[in-house]
Design a protein around this motif. Sequence first.
Motif, PDB file in Angstrom:
ATOM      1  N   ALA A 234       0.824  -1.210   0.000  1.00  0.00           N
ATOM      2  CA  ALA A 234       0.000   0.000   0.000  1.00  0.00           C
ATOM      3  C   ALA A 234       0.860   1.263   0.000  1.00  0.00           C
ATOM      4  O   ALA A 234       0.573   2.243  -0.707  1.00  0.00           O
ATOM      5  CB  ALA A 234      -0.934  -0.009   1.220  1.00  0.00           C
ATOM      6  N   LYS A 235       1.939   1.239   0.787  1.00  0.00           N
ATOM      7  CA  LYS A 235       2.838   2.385   0.824  1.00  0.00           C
ATOM      8  C   LYS A 235       3.490   2.617  -0.537  1.00  0.00           C
ATOM      9  O   LYS A 235       3.610   3.759  -0.993  1.00  0.00           O
ATOM     10  CB  LYS A 235       3.916   2.181   1.890  1.00  0.00           C
ATOM     11  N   LEU A 237       2.318   2.025  -3.410  1.00  0.00           N
ATOM     12  CA  LEU A 237       1.358   2.591  -4.365  1.00  0.00           C
ATOM     13  C   LEU A 237       1.142   4.088  -4.167  1.00  0.00           C
ATOM     14  O   LEU A 237       0.580   4.756  -5.038  1.00  0.00           O
ATOM     15  CB  LEU A 237       0.018   1.848  -4.243  1.00  0.00           C
ATOM     16  N   THR A 238       1.566   4.604  -3.014  1.00  0.00           N
ATOM     17  CA  THR A 238       1.387   6.026  -2.749  1.00  0.00           C
ATOM     18  C   THR A 238       2.629   6.847  -3.093  1.00  0.00           C
ATOM     19  O   THR A 238       2.578   8.080  -3.032  1.00  0.00           O
ATOM     20  CB  THR A 238       1.051   6.271  -1.257  1.00  0.00           C
TER      21      THR A 238
END
Length: 239
Positions: A234-235, A237-238
């Motif tokens: 998730a990190k 993807l940011t």
Amino acid sequence: MLLVVAAVVVGMSKGGLATAAAIAVPMLSLVMNPIAAAATLLPVYLVTDWVGVWFYRRNFSRRNLVILVPAMIFGIVIATIVTPYTPEPVLLVVTGLIGIWFCARTWLRRTPPEPAEAAILPGLFWGTITGITSFITHSGAPPSQAYLLPQRLPKLEFAGTIAIAFAIGNLAKLPGYWVTGALVGLEWRLTAILIVAGVCGTILGRWIVELLPDATYMQVIKVMLFTLSAGLIAKALTL
């Protein structure tokens, strides 16, 4: 306050709740630069590492350490060289996928596999990956646990092996951090407070490990590993 919480989390991981430390830098990254966060917590890692070593000085797998530690140091050397050319999101995704793959394989298997051996070639492979990911993204737990968890070591032996391996590995990272200037500008008064919080977290982590039955402890580690791995992806993807 968030810095103190992160320091306690780092300490808990060194007390035996392996994987917990890897969420500390991402947690601080919500409010500060990730590089500054990693540098701020590095002294906490180093001190709590050796508190953990003292706790587990009689509980570790000598064979696994002989295999993993040289491979981790080799991975750290590689990472020191390639860090300027390696996109962080790529490593975060790869590291996260390793953890998710291992957890999914374990949870979806109908019959438990026989305990794996501490084989040299897999250990060298996973140890090198651990060194690389630990240096660049501070998330060496998924590859190291992908190697150790299938062996079904007793909980104290597992925790001790992780504690000692990462204590040596984090110490080996120090020259690289020093050369890159990551330690310049640290507020040492704040660092001292965080170290005390980290040591308290180490004691708390050790107490929790002793409290949990072996089977429950391993399930907790796997859930933490899965959560961390999903968080890494998730990190990425940011970024």
